[in-house]
Motif scaffolding. Structure first.
Motif, PDB file in Angstrom:
ATOM      1  N   ASP A 180       0.833  -1.204   0.000  1.00 41.07           N
ATOM      2  CA  ASP A 180       0.000   0.000   0.000  1.00 41.07           C
ATOM      3  C   ASP A 180       0.870   1.257   0.000  1.00 41.07           C
ATOM      4  O   ASP A 180       0.537   2.264  -0.630  1.00 41.07           O
ATOM      5  CB  ASP A 180      -0.893  -0.032   1.246  1.00 41.07           C
ATOM      6  CG  ASP A 180      -1.970   1.032   1.198  1.00 41.07           C
ATOM      7  OD1 ASP A 180      -2.364   1.432   0.086  1.00 41.07           O
ATOM      8  OD2 ASP A 180      -2.420   1.464   2.271  1.00 41.07           O
ATOM      9  N   GLU A 181       1.997   1.161   0.680  1.00 44.75           N
ATOM     10  CA  GLU A 181       2.880   2.327   0.790  1.00 44.75           C
ATOM     11  C   GLU A 181       3.737   2.534  -0.456  1.00 44.75           C
ATOM     12  O   GLU A 181       4.026   3.661  -0.837  1.00 44.75           O
ATOM     13  CB  GLU A 181       3.790   2.137   2.018  1.00 44.75           C
ATOM     14  CG  GLU A 181       4.502   3.399   2.470  1.00 44.75           C
ATOM     15  CD  GLU A 181       5.288   3.163   3.763  1.00 44.75           C
ATOM     16  OE1 GLU A 181       6.317   3.832   3.958  1.00 44.75           O
ATOM     17  OE2 GLU A 181       4.889   2.272   4.548  1.00 44.75           O
ATOM     18  N   HIS A 182       4.137   1.439  -1.113  1.00 47.93           N
ATOM     19  CA  HIS A 182       5.145   1.528  -2.172  1.00 47.93           C
ATOM     20  C   HIS A 182       4.640   1.305  -3.598  1.00 47.93           C
ATOM     21  O   HIS A 182       5.357   1.597  -4.549  1.00 47.93           O
ATOM     22  CB  HIS A 182       6.274   0.519  -1.918  1.00 47.93           C
ATOM     23  CG  HIS A 182       7.082   0.825  -0.691  1.00 47.93           C
ATOM     24  ND1 HIS A 182       6.737   0.371   0.563  1.00 47.93           N
ATOM     25  CD2 HIS A 182       8.201   1.574  -0.522  1.00 47.93           C
ATOM     26  CE1 HIS A 182       7.621   0.789   1.447  1.00 47.93           C
ATOM     27  NE2 HIS A 182       8.524   1.525   0.827  1.00 47.93           N
ATOM     28  N   ILE A 183       3.446   0.727  -3.753  1.00 50.13           N
ATOM     29  CA  ILE A 183       3.021   0.285  -5.090  1.00 50.13           C
ATOM     30  C   ILE A 183       1.605   0.783  -5.377  1.00 50.13           C
ATOM     31  O   ILE A 183       0.703   0.600  -4.563  1.00 50.13           O
ATOM     32  CB  ILE A 183       3.054  -1.270  -5.175  1.00 50.13           C
ATOM     33  CG1 ILE A 183       4.454  -1.780  -4.813  1.00 50.13           C
ATOM     34  CG2 ILE A 183       2.652  -1.746  -6.568  1.00 50.13           C
ATOM     35  CD1 ILE A 183       4.511  -3.241  -4.436  1.00 50.13           C
ATOM     36  N   ASP A 184       1.400   1.401  -6.536  1.00 50.47           N
ATOM     37  CA  ASP A 184       0.082   1.958  -6.866  1.00 50.47           C
ATOM     38  C   ASP A 184      -0.989   0.875  -7.005  1.00 50.47           C
ATOM     39  O   ASP A 184      -2.118   1.028  -6.550  1.00 50.47           O
ATOM     40  CB  ASP A 184       0.165   2.745  -8.191  1.00 50.47           C
ATOM     41  CG  ASP A 184       0.918   4.052  -8.018  1.00 50.47           C
ATOM     42  OD1 ASP A 184       1.003   4.531  -6.879  1.00 50.47           O
ATOM     43  OD2 ASP A 184       1.430   4.576  -9.026  1.00 50.47           O
TER      44      ASP A 184
END
Lengths: 200, 200
Positions: A180-184
């Motif tokens: 959730d933080e790093h990947i769209d």
């Protein structure tokens, strides 16, 4: 590439913080219908949107609530002797997603689900979309499983894990937080198995 | 991103023309073990590499042979009354793939499998990796299902199909041919269901 048609999902897309899980529970016994319906009824779905169709059930909501609800379902379904599998697709960020079908409360609920423990065999595949460095992201996820002592080994097209149900879902939560933080747009595809004669 | 570890698949990669399918057959009856083993034995696996582990079976080989073997397995397993599902991951081109575990003959075999017909409910998700235009590729695959009259409609995180088993596998073959030609690394994730009380 055929370009003469609109996208089937034209007009869709959402900026809301919605994670989803579409899952199918397979219960290897004659009275599987009763077994599945009974498990689904035991899940506290007040904090997720829930819909069951002919192939699977979908939960949508805040990522914590979605993972928690799937964990609750899996624990409720396991009677400790019947072989069953849960195939689940955790995902967020699809450009074809909609603004609809979300629960009233998107915030995480505080209550933790039950503390029941049992061993689970698992395979997973992780698909970070639209990115050239996706193998780096997959490496992170596999290495985290190694660090948690959940890693059994590689196999074709999936990574095998084994561990306690609580540890596995804690790992799923951490993976989905990381993604959730790093990947769209990501997909975390997992199959859980319990009480299989193949693992005895 | 944690960079202090090697990739778990370091040293892998292959230029060979290998498509694979990792699948799990779930049979909803008490004597599921006999049912599954009997179906697996009926498949002509002379043209694929085959391996069964505690979670699933994997076929590897030429794309035509792999799709054909999975079709043969699914048809062999369906007794026309028992509810069963097949969760299958068709894939090619993973940078972590190996040169090993391939059949002696990579060329397609000419024989077509049996002409048995029955209706199948299906969901699929298509994941083209490492590309920014992946939604275009997904649109092509969904539109092809619409053209073939297999499309039921969209649902969260998957596309639903319904059709005769022969038409569905012909469509899978065409999708995998298309993906093989246009996409370096793809995953076609599909779940088939027959004899479900939910569809009656």
């Amino acid at each position: 590439m055929e370009k003469n048609k609109q996208y089937p999902w034209s007009g869709c897309g959402t900026n809301k913080d919605i994670t989803g899980c579409r899952f199918s529970l397979s219960v290897m016994r004659d009275d599987y219908v009763r077994h599945i319906l009974s498990a689904l009824k035991q899940v506290d779905t007040r904090h997720v949107w829930s819909h069951t169709d002919a192939l699977s059930t979908t939960y949508r909501g805040h990522k914590f609530n979605v993972v928690n609800a799937v964990k609750e379902l899996f624990i409720a379904a396991n009677d400790g002797k019947t072989h069953m599998t849960l195939e689940a697709t955790f995902t967020k960020g699809c450009p074809g997603d909609t603004e609809a079908d979300i629960p009233l409360a998107l915030s995480p609920k505080e209550k933790e689900v039950q503390e029941k423990k049992f061993d689970v065999l698992c395979k997973f595949s992780f698909y970070p979309m639209g990115s050239n460095d996706y193998m780096d992201q997959i490496a992170y996820v596999v290495n985290l499983a190694i660090d948690r002592n959940l890693y059994v080994g590689p196999s074709h097209y999936a990574t095998e894990l084994k561990g306690d149900v609580q540890d596995l879902f804690a790992y799923f939560n951490d993976i989905i937080n990381y993604a959730d933080e790093h990947i769209d747009h990501f997909i975390y595809q997992v199959t859980l198995s319990v009480n299989s004669p193949s693992t005895q």
